[in-house]
Design an enzyme around this catalytic site. Structure first.
Site, PDB file in Angstrom:
ATOM      1  N   GLU A  97       0.836  -1.210   0.000  1.00  0.00           N
ATOM      2  CA  GLU A  97       0.000   0.000   0.000  1.00  0.00           C
ATOM      3  C   GLU A  97       0.866   1.253   0.000  1.00  0.00           C
ATOM      4  OE1 GLU A  97      -2.452   1.612  -0.580  1.00  0.00           O
ATOM      5  OE2 GLU A  97      -4.288   1.005   0.409  1.00  0.00           O
ATOM      6  N   ASP A  98       0.282   2.348  -0.443  1.00  0.00           N
ATOM      7  CA  ASP A  98       1.000   3.621  -0.404  1.00  0.00           C
ATOM      8  C   ASP A  98       0.921   4.276   0.970  1.00  0.00           C
ATOM      9  OD1 ASP A  98      -1.738   4.068  -0.644  1.00  0.00           O
ATOM     10  OD2 ASP A  98      -1.588   5.509  -2.281  1.00  0.00           O
ATOM     11  N   ASP A 101      -4.345   5.457   6.371  1.00  0.00           N
ATOM     12  CA  ASP A 101      -4.919   6.672   6.959  1.00  0.00           C
ATOM     13  C   ASP A 101      -5.931   6.236   8.026  1.00  0.00           C
ATOM     14  OD1 ASP A 101      -5.587   9.387   7.207  1.00  0.00           O
ATOM     15  OD2 ASP A 101      -7.009   9.324   5.571  1.00  0.00           O
ATOM     16  N   PHE A 150      -2.169  15.975   4.322  1.00  0.00           N
ATOM     17  CA  PHE A 150      -2.455  15.335   3.037  1.00  0.00           C
ATOM     18  C   PHE A 150      -1.212  15.406   2.161  1.00  0.00           C
ATOM     19  CE2 PHE A 150      -4.297  14.278  -0.995  1.00  0.00           C
ATOM     20  CZ  PHE A 150      -5.232  13.322  -0.642  1.00  0.00           C
TER      21      PHE A 150
HETATM   22  P1  IMP Z   1      -7.742   4.591   4.519  1.00  0.00           P
HETATM   23  O1  IMP Z   1      -8.700   3.555   4.059  1.00  0.00           O
HETATM   24  O2  IMP Z   1      -8.435   5.748   5.191  1.00  0.00           O
HETATM   25  O3  IMP Z   1      -6.616   4.056   5.359  1.00  0.00           O
HETATM   26  O4  IMP Z   1      -7.162   5.262   3.235  1.00  0.00           O
HETATM   27  C1  IMP Z   1      -6.155   4.754   2.531  1.00  0.00           C
HETATM   28  C2  IMP Z   1      -6.171   5.286   1.115  1.00  0.00           C
HETATM   29  O5  IMP Z   1      -6.566   6.668   1.049  1.00  0.00           O
HETATM   30  C3  IMP Z   1      -4.771   5.244   0.574  1.00  0.00           C
HETATM   31  O6  IMP Z   1      -4.535   4.033  -0.089  1.00  0.00           O
HETATM   32  C4  IMP Z   1      -4.732   6.444  -0.346  1.00  0.00           C
HETATM   33  O7  IMP Z   1      -5.163   6.081  -1.630  1.00  0.00           O
HETATM   34  C5  IMP Z   1      -5.719   7.432   0.235  1.00  0.00           C
HETATM   35  N1  IMP Z   1      -5.048   8.451   1.080  1.00  0.00           N
HETATM   36  C6  IMP Z   1      -5.071   8.566   2.424  1.00  0.00           C
HETATM   37  N2  IMP Z   1      -4.347   9.595   2.847  1.00  0.00           N
HETATM   38  C7  IMP Z   1      -3.811  10.152   1.729  1.00  0.00           C
HETATM   39  C8  IMP Z   1      -2.926  11.277   1.507  1.00  0.00           C
HETATM   40  O8  IMP Z   1      -2.456  11.972   2.425  1.00  0.00           O
HETATM   41  N3  IMP Z   1      -2.609  11.530   0.218  1.00  0.00           N
HETATM   42  C9  IMP Z   1      -3.074  10.793  -0.832  1.00  0.00           C
HETATM   43  N4  IMP Z   1      -3.896   9.742  -0.673  1.00  0.00           N
HETATM   44  C10 IMP Z   1      -4.267   9.432   0.605  1.00  0.00           C
HETATM   45 MG    MG Z   2      -4.380   3.743  -2.092  1.00  0.00          MG
END
Ligand code: IMP
Ligand code: MG
Length: 174
Positions: A97-98, A101, A150
């Site tokens: 994963e990148d 969050d 972000f």
């Molecule tokens: P989560 O499900 O809230 O953990 O979100 C994860 C996904 O949201 C990541 O795989 C990203 O694609 C996107 N995301 C969350 N934070 C960022 C950020 O700061 N920049 C860009 N994409 C983000």
């Molecule tokens: Mg992602």
């Protein structure tokens, strides 16, 4: 929205850390085969930098899930947009994963993939925003813990832009 981007992690810093992660993975998976599940599109640069430094035998598959739409706030809903091409049963799977969050994406993915009976299932993320966690999920490998900002670059986007920046930067509203 008018904004500019400030560098948070330089290209050299990120690449050096990815090298360390690869070393650790080579050690942890010694004697095994590793199946990378690369989550599109954000982790493409991370995954390719990482994979090129892995010395254990590697196979790869791709999956696309969406949780954010084009905004900066998680919608809390996840849909599979591109399914895997291959079965994962009996494989040592590493989800790439990148960024983590809220944790919802990985929480959902982990459950989905565990039900397909892999031999093992671990998670690696380039970035982690632990302060933003809504569900309980811990990556097994993490490049950098970052504050609740972000970020874009090194694969990460804001409204599909800036993925190709070679460093990780923060979006600053003007
Ligand atoms: P989560 O499900 O809230 O953990 O979100 C994860 C996904 O949201 C990541 O795989 C990203 O694609 C996107 N995301 C969350 N934070 C960022 C950020 O700061 N920049 C860009 N994409 C983000
Ligand atoms: Mg992602």
């Amino acid at each position: 929205m008018d904004y500019h981007i400030e560098e948070l992690l330089s290209e050299e810093t990120v690449n050096a850390r990815v090298g360390e992660l690869a070393k650790q993975i080579n050690k942890d998976y010694a004697g095994k085969e590793l199946h990378l599940i690369i989550i599109l599109k954000g982790s493409m640069f991370f995954a390719s930098e990482l994979a090129r430094q892995l010395t254990v035998p590697v196979t790869m598959d791709f999956m696309s899930v969406s949780s954010y739409g084009d905004g900066m706030v998680s919608a809390g809903e996840i849909t599979v947009k591109k399914e895997l091409d291959e079965e994962i049963s009996g494989k040592n799977v590493l989800i790439v994963e990148d960024i983590v969050d809220s944790g919802r994406t990985l929480y959902y993915l982990k459950r989905l993939l565990l039900a397909r009976n892999p031999e093992s299932l671990k998670l690696i993320t380039l970035l982690d925003k632990p302060d933003c966690r809504v569900v309980e999920i811990e990556p097994d490998y993490c490049g950098f813990e970052i504050p609740d900002r972000f970020v874009v670059g090194y694969g990460l986007d804001y409204a599909q832009k800036h993925r190709n920046l070679p460093y990780v930067g923060v979006i600053i509203q003007d």
